[in-house]
Motif scaffolding. Structure first.
Motif, PDB file in Angstrom:
ATOM      1  N   MET B   1      78.750 -20.888  33.988  1.00 11.59           N
ATOM      2  CA  MET B   1      79.474 -19.621  34.146  1.00 11.59           C
ATOM      3  C   MET B   1      79.173 -19.013  35.505  1.00 11.59           C
ATOM      4  N   ILE B   2      80.208 -18.772  36.308  1.00 16.99           N
ATOM      5  CA  ILE B   2      80.043 -18.126  37.607  1.00 16.99           C
ATOM      6  C   ILE B   2      80.596 -16.712  37.462  1.00 16.99           C
ATOM      7  N   TRP B   3      79.743 -15.694  37.604  1.00 21.31           N
ATOM      8  CA  TRP B   3      80.226 -14.345  37.283  1.00 21.31           C
ATOM      9  C   TRP B   3      81.212 -13.828  38.324  1.00 21.31           C
ATOM     10  N   GLN B   4      81.131 -14.325  39.584  1.00 20.33           N
ATOM     11  CA  GLN B   4      82.090 -13.862  40.588  1.00 20.33           C
ATOM     12  C   GLN B   4      83.513 -14.305  40.222  1.00 20.33           C
ATOM     13  N   LEU B   5      83.637 -15.599  39.785  1.00 16.01           N
ATOM     14  CA  LEU B   5      84.946 -16.122  39.378  1.00 16.01           C
ATOM     15  C   LEU B   5      85.467 -15.385  38.153  1.00 16.01           C
ATOM     16  N   ASP B   6      84.536 -15.114  37.185  1.00 14.92           N
ATOM     17  CA  ASP B   6      84.906 -14.348  35.995  1.00 14.92           C
ATOM     18  C   ASP B   6      85.480 -12.992  36.378  1.00 14.92           C
TER      19      ASP B   6
END
Lengths: 145, 81
Positions: B1-6
């Protein structure tokens, strides 16, 4: 009726694309228990291929290949497979939908494997027929049959 | 999980949702709803729920958009009576 726009590009492209979409739908149904996908998603993809046929070739072309009567038969046949497998397991001494007790001459693990495959096929047939039926009803507003 | 992409995907989802309810043309709203479904599909794939993403892509973006378009073609802006 939705009037269709005559275009040789759309007709030819859809004629090429629809068999590939249907093959992919069958793949999704058959590999539903070991990878993402399953009966519902595969049935929706199969139904979408028929909807693409309605959009590109008109309503009569689909009525020739998949009449309303055949659609209704498919709709209840898939449900029959689902409920029949469940009741068959119930008759042979298990719980409802307990695939381990199905009367096929394989080990219990393989019987479970084949049982869930049968359930996926039943769900796929029913979902495909219902999706086609909903779209035909909306697009023809009860004009035919 | 990449929070920036989310975060970026969620931002686009919110923009698409607000645009779909505020646009006046019904056909544009349907196309925006299809875009919303595809972005939700991307979000779910990125979070690891591949099965849910598959369902969203086939039902939400595929069948749903087609059914909405068929329904929009059957309706008019003003009623006849």
């Amino acid at each position: 009726m939705i009037s269709r726009y005559e275009s040789i590009i759309i007709t030819t492209l859809c004629k090429l694309l629809i068999p590939v979409i249907q093959l992919y739908g069958l793949y999704v149904i058959m590999h539903g228990h070991s990878s993402p996908g399953g009966g519902f998603q595969g049935g929706v993809i199969l139904g979408a291929s028929f909807i693409l046929l309605v959009i590109s070739h008109g309503l009569d072309e689909v009525k020739k290949r998949m009449s309303e009567k055949l659609n209704t038969i498919f709709c209840s046949f898939g449900l029959l497979i689902y409920a029949g497998l469940g009741v068959l397991a119930l008759i042979f001494g298990g719980n409802y939908l307990d695939y381990g007790h199905l009367p096929i001459p394989v080990t219990i693990a393989e019987a479970r494997y084949l049982g869930i495959l049968g359930i996926e096929i039943g769900v796929g047939i029913t979902v495909m027929a219902v999706m086609i039926s909903i779209f035909l009803d909306i697009s023809s507003v009860g004009e035919q049959e | 999980m990449i929070w920036q992409l989310d975060l970026i995907l969620l931002l686009f989802v919110v923009i698409c949702g607000i645009a779909a309810i505020s646009v006046k043309d019904l056909l544009s709203a349907v196309i925006l709803l299809g875009l919303y479904s595809f972005l939700m599909c991307l979000l779910w794939t990125e979070m690891g729920a591949v099965d849910v993403a598959f369902t969203e892509a086939s039902v939400g973006a595929g069948i749903g958009t087609v059914l909405y378009i068929a329904a929009v073609y059957k309706t008019t802006r003003r009623s006849k009576d």
